[in-house]
Design an enzyme around this catalytic site. Structure first.
Site, PDB file in Angstrom:
ATOM      1  NE  ARG A  49      -2.081   0.686   3.742  1.00  0.00           N
ATOM      2  CZ  ARG A  49      -1.490   1.494   4.807  1.00  0.00           C
ATOM      3  NH1 ARG A  49      -1.238   2.805   4.458  1.00  0.00           N
ATOM      4  NH2 ARG A  49      -1.150   1.081   6.026  1.00  0.00           N
ATOM      5  CE1 TYR A  92       1.592   2.732   8.250  1.00  0.00           C
ATOM      6  CE2 TYR A  92       0.571   4.510   9.500  1.00  0.00           C
ATOM      7  CZ  TYR A  92       0.689   3.751   8.432  1.00  0.00           C
ATOM      8  OH  TYR A  92      -0.431   3.689   7.589  1.00  0.00           O
ATOM      9  CG  HIS A 100      -5.672   2.009   6.937  1.00  0.00           C
ATOM     10  ND1 HIS A 100      -5.744   0.739   6.549  1.00  0.00           N
ATOM     11  CD2 HIS A 100      -6.767   2.568   7.354  1.00  0.00           C
ATOM     12  CE1 HIS A 100      -6.939   0.304   6.857  1.00  0.00           C
ATOM     13  NE2 HIS A 100      -7.609   1.328   7.657  1.00  0.00           N
TER      14      HIS A 100
END
Length: 385
Positions: A271, A284, A275
Site C-alpha cells: 500500500r 509508522y 491506509h
C-alpha cells in the site's frame, strides 16, 4: 497424596517426536512477469491482444480513480477514502478472472474490480458520500463494503454455501487485507468453508500493513497462504504486483472452488498511499521503504511486458487518461444530481403504515417550514442515492 515439589524431568532422549514447523514448508511466490518486464512464456495466460491491453486500461482506471477520489475527499465532497495505490495489479488481476455471476465481498480498496463487475461509478461515489441506498450495489453481484475488518468473511462462506445448494455455477469472492487474517471472523469463515467445501475464494491483499501494524508484528506466520492448511483448504501465494500472475492464480482458485475446494490466495503487494484519507503513514513507515516499493510499480512492470511483446504500440495512454477522467467527471455530475431527501423520510420508514401520531407530527413540521422557511438551514437533506 504427595504434595512435595516435583523434580524437573531430565531432557528427553530422541523418542521420535518430530514437531511440524513452518520451516518445513516450501511456499512459492508465483510470478509470470519479472520487475524488468521479462517473463516466463509458459505461464503467460491465453488471452487475446485486446484483453492484454484492456488489463492495462483497467489498472490505469484504478489509479486515476484513487487520485481523483482522494482529491474530492480533501475538498469535503466525499467521506473517508481507502486508496488502492500500489495494489492495482492485485485488484484488477483478480477482478478480471471472475465471472459476472460470481459474488464479490469488498473491503474498500477494489474500486476497479467493482466497476469491472458492473457497479456504476456514480453509485460507488455515492457510497463514499455516506448515502445508505448506495449500499444496495444495484446492477452488480456485490455485497456492501466490510468496514468492520474481517466481518464479511463468514458471510462470504455462507453465500458460497447458498450458491452450492442452489446449484449455481458461481463462487463467492472475498477481498480482505492482511489485518483481517488476525480476526476471529477469519478463523470462523475459513474453518466453516473448509468443513463444508463451499465454492469460495478468499483473496488476501497482503499490503504489508494492518493500518499501522507491520505484517511481521501481527503474526508469527511467515506467509498468509500457509494458514490455509490449518483449515484444510488450498493456499496460493502470488506476486501481487504482477497482474498476469494474479489473473492466473485467481482463475485457478476459482476453478478449484467450483470443484468443492475453497482457496485462500495471498497476493503480496504494498500500500503506497495512506491506509485511508484519515491516516498519516509517515508516523509508522519510512520514505525509503515506500521508494523501494515504488520501483516495483505494477503499472510500470506490466507496461514493460507489453512493450517486450509488441502490444504497447497500440495503446494510447493519453487517450485512456482522457476517457477515464471524463468518465469520472460524469460520475461526479450524476452523483451531484441525485435528488435530496424530503422531510417526509424522517417519518416514512418507521412503520409499515404511518400511525396517526406520526402523521400529526409530519403535518406540524410541514406547517412550521412553510411559516419559517429559514428553518431549512438547520436540516441536512442528504441525497437519496
Amino acid at each position: 497424596m504427595d504434595d512435595s515439589p516435583r523434580t524437573v524431568p531430565p531432557a528427553a532422549a530422541d523418542i521420535g517426536v518430530d514437531p511440524l514447523s513452518q520451516g518445513d514448508l516450501e511456499i512459492e511466490t508465483y510470478r509470470v512477469v519479472r520487475s524488468d518486464g521479462s517473463f516466463d512464456a509458459e505461464r503467460v495466460p491465453d488471452l487475446d491482444d485486446e484483453a492484454f491491453r484492456d488489463l492495462y486500461r483497467w489498472m490505469l482506471l484504478q489509479r486515476i480513480y484513487d487520485e481523483r477520489a482522494t482529491k474530492l475527499q480533501r475538498r469535503g465532497r466525499l467521506g473517508t477514502i481507502a486508496s488502492g495505490h500500489g495494489q492495482e495489479a492485485s485488484i484488477i488481476g483478480s477482478g478480471y478472472a471472475l465471472s459476472r455471476d460470481d459474488w464479490i465481498f469488498p473491503y474498500g480498496r477494489e474500486a476497479g474490480a467493482l466497476l469491472l463487475h458492473g457497479l456504476s461509478m456514480r453509485d460507488l461515489l455515492l457510497y463514499w458520500r455516506g448515502v445508505e441506498d448506495a449500499s444496495r450495489m444495484e446492477g452488480a453481484n456485490v455485497f456492501g463494503m466490510a468496514i468492520s475488518i474481517g466481518s464479511h468473511i463468514p458471510l462470504a462462506t455462507g453465500k458460497a454455501w447458498g450458491l452450492e445448494l442452489d446449484g449455481e455455477d458461481a463462487i463467492a469472492f472475498a477481498n480482505l487485507g492482511d489485518g483481517a487474517t488476525s480476526t476471529g471472523a477469519f478463523h470462523e469463515g475459513l474453518n466453516f468453508a473448509g468443513v463444508l467445501g463451499v465454492p469460495a475464494v478468499f483473496f488476501c491483499q497482503n499490503n504489508q500493513y494492518a493500518i499501522s501494524l507491520p505484517f511481521d508484528e501481527q503474526t508469527n506466520a511467515e506467509t498468509v497462504a500457509q494458514k490455509a492448511l490449518a483449515y484444510g483448504v488450498d493456499g496460493i501465494r502470488v506476486d501481487g504486483n504482477d497482474v498476469l500472475a494474479v489473473y492466473n492464480a485467481v482463475s485457478t482458485a476459482r476453478e478449484r472452488a467450483l470443484e468443492g475446494a475453497p482457496v485462500l490466495v495471498e497476493a503480496v503487494t504494498y500500500r503506497r498511499s495512506a491506509h485511508t484519507t484519515s491516516d498519516d503513514p509517515t508516523r509508522y513507515r519510512s520514505g525509503d521503504e515506500v521508494d523501494e516499493w515504488e520501483e516495483r510499480d505494477p503499472l510500470a512492470r506490466y507496461r514493460a511486458f507489453l512493450e517486450r511483446t509488441g502490444r504497447w504500440d497500440a495503446i494510447d495512454e493519453d487517450t485512456i487518461r482522457e476517457e477515464v477522467e471524463a468518465e469520472f467527471d460524469e460520475a461526479v455530475d450524476a452523483a451531484d444530481a441525485v435528488e435530496e431527501r424530503g422531510i417526509d423520510e424522517l417519518f416514512a420508514y418507521l412503520h409499515e403504515e404511518m400511525p396517526p401520531e406520526l402523521e400529526r407530527q409530519l403535518e406540524e413540521l410541514r406547517d412550521l417550514l412553510e411559516e419559517r422557511p429559514d428553518m431549512y438551514e438547520f436540516i441536512e437533506q442528504r441525497p437519496k442515492g
